[in-house]
Design an enzyme around this catalytic site. Sequence first.
Site, PDB file in Angstrom:
ATOM      1  N   ARG A   1       8.300  12.733  24.399  1.00 29.52           N
ATOM      2  CA  ARG A   1       9.647  12.874  24.928  1.00 29.52           C
ATOM      3  C   ARG A   1       9.980  14.350  25.071  1.00 29.52           C
ATOM      4  O   ARG A   1       9.706  15.155  24.173  1.00 29.52           O
ATOM      5  CB  ARG A   1      10.645  12.187  23.981  1.00 29.52           C
ATOM      6  CG  ARG A   1      12.076  12.577  24.220  1.00 29.52           C
ATOM      7  CD  ARG A   1      13.089  11.690  23.536  1.00 29.52           C
ATOM      8  NE  ARG A   1      14.317  12.411  23.270  1.00 29.52           N
ATOM      9  CZ  ARG A   1      15.173  12.829  24.211  1.00 29.52           C
ATOM     10  NH1 ARG A   1      14.931  12.594  25.490  1.00 29.52           N
ATOM     11  NH2 ARG A   1      16.257  13.493  23.883  1.00 29.52           N
TER      12      ARG A   1
ATOM     13  N   GLY B   1      14.621  12.007  29.640  1.00 31.16           N
ATOM     14  CA  GLY B   1      15.608  10.937  29.727  1.00 31.16           C
ATOM     15  C   GLY B   1      16.011  10.657  31.165  1.00 31.16           C
ATOM     16  O   GLY B   1      16.180   9.500  31.572  1.00 31.16           O
TER      17      GLY B   1
ATOM     18  N   GLY C   1      13.334  16.656  26.105  1.00 26.87           N
ATOM     19  CA  GLY C   1      14.751  16.486  26.398  1.00 26.87           C
ATOM     20  C   GLY C   1      15.609  17.601  25.854  1.00 26.87           C
ATOM     21  O   GLY C   1      15.115  18.649  25.448  1.00 26.87           O
TER      22      GLY C   1
ATOM     23  N   ASP D   1      23.364  22.451  23.756  1.00 26.90           N
ATOM     24  CA  ASP D   1      24.749  22.662  23.353  1.00 26.90           C
ATOM     25  C   ASP D   1      24.817  22.718  21.830  1.00 26.90           C
ATOM     26  O   ASP D   1      23.878  22.328  21.152  1.00 26.90           O
ATOM     27  CB  ASP D   1      25.659  21.561  23.912  1.00 26.90           C
ATOM     28  CG  ASP D   1      25.152  20.174  23.583  1.00 26.90           C
ATOM     29  OD1 ASP D   1      24.394  19.597  24.394  1.00 26.90           O
ATOM     30  OD2 ASP D   1      25.468  19.682  22.494  1.00 26.90           O
TER      31      ASP D   1
ATOM     32  N   GLU E   1      20.077  14.036  19.133  1.00 24.99           N
ATOM     33  CA  GLU E   1      19.711  13.491  20.446  1.00 24.99           C
ATOM     34  C   GLU E   1      19.851  11.977  20.353  1.00 24.99           C
ATOM     35  O   GLU E   1      20.562  11.510  19.460  1.00 24.99           O
ATOM     36  CB  GLU E   1      18.313  13.969  20.880  1.00 24.99           C
ATOM     37  CG  GLU E   1      17.211  13.790  19.856  1.00 24.99           C
ATOM     38  CD  GLU E   1      16.520  12.456  19.962  1.00 24.99           C
ATOM     39  OE1 GLU E   1      16.810  11.596  19.100  1.00 24.99           O
ATOM     40  OE2 GLU E   1      15.677  12.274  20.846  1.00 24.99           O
TER      41      GLU E   1
ATOM     42  N   ARG F   1      15.208  -0.045  39.181  1.00 26.83           N
ATOM     43  CA  ARG F   1      16.511   0.472  38.707  1.00 26.83           C
ATOM     44  C   ARG F   1      16.624   1.990  38.814  1.00 26.83           C
ATOM     45  O   ARG F   1      17.359   2.615  38.056  1.00 26.83           O
ATOM     46  CB  ARG F   1      16.758   0.068  37.251  1.00 26.83           C
ATOM     47  CG  ARG F   1      17.034  -1.404  37.074  1.00 26.83           C
ATOM     48  CD  ARG F   1      17.209  -1.737  35.612  1.00 26.83           C
ATOM     49  NE  ARG F   1      17.430  -3.171  35.489  1.00 26.83           N
ATOM     50  CZ  ARG F   1      18.556  -3.714  35.002  1.00 26.83           C
ATOM     51  NH1 ARG F   1      19.522  -2.956  34.582  1.00 26.83           N
ATOM     52  NH2 ARG F   1      18.676  -5.006  34.922  1.00 26.83           N
TER      53      ARG F   1
HETATM   54  N1  HPA Z   1      24.572  14.464  21.210  1.00 23.40           N
HETATM   55  C1  HPA Z   1      23.625  13.595  21.541  1.00 23.40           C
HETATM   56  N2  HPA Z   1      22.666  13.862  22.390  1.00 23.40           N
HETATM   57  C2  HPA Z   1      22.630  15.082  22.952  1.00 23.40           C
HETATM   58  C3  HPA Z   1      23.587  16.029  22.648  1.00 23.40           C
HETATM   59  C4  HPA Z   1      24.603  15.708  21.732  1.00 23.40           C
HETATM   60  O1  HPA Z   1      25.483  16.506  21.411  1.00 23.40           O
HETATM   61  N3  HPA Z   1      23.297  17.127  23.380  1.00 23.40           N
HETATM   62  C5  HPA Z   1      22.206  16.856  24.108  1.00 23.40           C
HETATM   63  N4  HPA Z   1      21.787  15.617  23.840  1.00 23.40           N
END
Ligand code: HPA
Length: 239
Positions: free
Chosen positions: A93, A26, A95, A210, A185, A49
């Site tokens: 992807r 991302g 991420g 997380d 995500e 950009r």
């Molecule tokens: N929400 C959405 N996207 C994310 C999150 C989340 O808690 N953590 C990492 N990417």
Amino acid sequence: MSSLLAPTPHIDAAPGAFADTVLLPGDPLRARFIAERYLDTREAVTSVRGMLGFTGHYRGRRISVMGTGIGIPSCCLYATELVRAYGVTRLLRVGTCGGVQPGLALGDLVLALGASTDSSSNRARFGGHDYAATASWPLLEALSAQARADGLPLRIGNVFSSDMFYPAGTDPLPTLQRMNILAVEMESAGLFAVAAEHRVQAATLLTVSDSLVDGRRMAAAERERGLDRMLRLALDALA
Ligand code: HPA
């Protein structure tokens, strides 16, 4: 489908500047980090950009890496231009995600078999129906085989591509948990639909950064190690 020639509105690379396979983080700065840290050769090919893209080689295979930005609209825009104007046929992807199931730990690797979503974009694309956005089997197979060879456990299942990093209104967590969503995500459902429509391959490999269950987040050093594991796995599977 309208034709699209390189350079495009959002990618100023020359025709042919991308490999057939593109790694899609991302964050554009992570794209640069991946190119500098993991590729044996690299060349910057686009920076419109600040969405940086690079093409180089990994273990002798030509490969590109480019940022997508956050969210389905941004990711779909770049994926569409890469496919239509640059002939990209494999989109992976890479991420981070928020863990939804209590059994997921920080740093766990998640391979998205499919992606559910609260976005309306796939409905728009699919005549108002509910589209089952799934990853491409050849990429799933390559990634799971590589993980097995490396002795890396993978959690494979449904993820949720949310339009809202900060959910408003009803807490979505109980519904996501009940329907066995592994992680949240913000891009995969759109990416998989773009790939399907253009008959190319796409997949998503994620690191749990997380937890939506207990609010814990990976510390910086832990994050670095987790991402390194994921990126090596991705690149080895693609090479
Ligand atoms: N929400 C959405 N996207 C994310 C999150 C989340 O808690 N953590 C990492 N990417």
